[in-house]
Scaffold this motif. Sequence first.
Motif, PDB file in Angstrom:
ATOM      1  N   VAL A  87      -7.456  -1.257  -9.979  1.00  0.00           N
ATOM      2  CA  VAL A  87      -7.165  -0.412  -8.683  1.00  0.00           C
ATOM      3  C   VAL A  87      -8.303  -0.029  -8.006  1.00  0.00           C
ATOM      4  N   HIS A 135      -7.675   1.882  -4.939  1.00  0.00           N
ATOM      5  CA  HIS A 135      -7.437   2.954  -4.079  1.00  0.00           C
ATOM      6  C   HIS A 135      -6.237   3.583  -4.626  1.00  0.00           C
ATOM      7  N   VAL A 163       2.150   1.068 -11.386  1.00  0.00           N
ATOM      8  CA  VAL A 163       0.801   0.578 -10.899  1.00  0.00           C
ATOM      9  C   VAL A 163       0.962  -0.894 -10.491  1.00  0.00           C
ATOM     10  N   ARG A 164       0.196  -1.321  -9.164  1.00  0.00           N
ATOM     11  CA  ARG A 164       0.668  -2.643  -8.560  1.00  0.00           C
ATOM     12  C   ARG A 164      -0.821  -3.259  -8.400  1.00  0.00           C
ATOM     13  N   GLY A 165      -0.713  -4.430  -8.915  1.00  0.00           N
ATOM     14  CA  GLY A 165      -2.035  -5.218  -8.937  1.00  0.00           C
ATOM     15  C   GLY A 165      -2.043  -6.598  -9.871  1.00  0.00           C
ATOM     16  N   ASN A 198      -2.871  -4.974   0.351  1.00  0.00           N
ATOM     17  CA  ASN A 198      -4.048  -5.220  -0.934  1.00  0.00           C
ATOM     18  C   ASN A 198      -5.326  -4.646  -0.340  1.00  0.00           C
ATOM     19  N   THR A 213       2.362  -7.964   0.383  1.00  0.00           N
ATOM     20  CA  THR A 213       1.928  -6.670  -0.046  1.00  0.00           C
ATOM     21  C   THR A 213       0.565  -6.002   0.548  1.00  0.00           C
ATOM     22  N   ARG A 257       4.187  -5.161 -11.107  1.00  0.00           N
ATOM     23  CA  ARG A 257       4.555  -3.770 -10.908  1.00  0.00           C
ATOM     24  C   ARG A 257       4.718  -3.215 -12.123  1.00  0.00           C
ATOM     25  N   TRP A 309       0.698 -11.124  -9.666  1.00  0.00           N
ATOM     26  CA  TRP A 309       0.936  -9.702  -9.187  1.00  0.00           C
ATOM     27  C   TRP A 309       2.222  -8.994  -9.744  1.00  0.00           C
ATOM     28  N   ASP A 328      -2.493   2.182  -4.837  1.00  0.00           N
ATOM     29  CA  ASP A 328      -2.091   1.211  -5.825  1.00  0.00           C
ATOM     30  C   ASP A 328      -1.363   1.803  -6.948  1.00  0.00           C
ATOM     31  N   THR A 370      -5.192  -3.475 -15.499  1.00  0.00           N
ATOM     32  CA  THR A 370      -4.930  -3.527 -14.125  1.00  0.00           C
ATOM     33  C   THR A 370      -5.879  -2.919 -13.438  1.00  0.00           C
TER      34      THR A 370
END
Length: 273
Positions: free
Chosen positions: A264, A266, A249-251, A151, A149, A201, A199, A269, A262
Amino acid sequence: MMKSTKHCLWLLAILPALLSAEVYQWTDQQGRRHYADHGNENAKVVSIDPGVAYYRVEKVFDGDTISLSDGQKVRFLGINTPEVAGRNKSAEAGGEQAKAWLKNKLEHRKVFLQGDLEKQDKYQRTLAYVFTEDKEHINLELVKRGLATVNIYPPNLKYLEPLLAAQRSAEQAKLGIWADEAYAPLAVELLDENNYQGWKRLTGRIRAVKNTAKHSYLQFSDAVSISVEPISAGLFPPLETYVGKDVEVRGWVKRSKQRFTTQVRHPADIVLR
């Protein structure tokens, strides 16, 4: 010695013009060496490398970390692959697949590196974009195949757009982790102490913005939020524009008692749904 020096100086003078074309070299009957952009029957094409240093890959640790022949340990910039089993960590879904692909691709082969604004991480690993001898961008290939992914760690943004485009394509095609149930979106209402690790989502609606001395927070609820550090805040639109929006949100999620956050770095994300 003087003649040899003159030939070298002449070659350096024309080098910029020759780098984009084939360079021929031959030796005449008097033993003098000649260079030109065209050759004769005795000429051979020579390779002029404009300052690129190649390294042999000695070991692949996982999908985004390798060691080189000169002792450098290299962490790939702009991406993350799932963990493989280690002394203090458990294997994550997709980790062995990413490592196996990278090992088959690079181990005991030559690569060259491109850096970004930050040269090392806190573990003194070299941060780099890694390329093969035929200029294949390995960071990008891992993302294209759904093995990694994106990052993002500002200010290292050199290949941000192609990496994000590759991730969108892999996600749409459901490649690699994008087809793995372990990385399926999770509604924030279902997040708890048993499923927050690794990680994630996370999906939900942003209800409010909260500002503190150290961070700004996009709140899904009193218990679940997104943290935006001040150093990255300038990259984001006004945080109030997220309020009322459904997002993913991804992280990595951090837990403090019964609160989950979570972080972020950027806007990429956070994906609007």
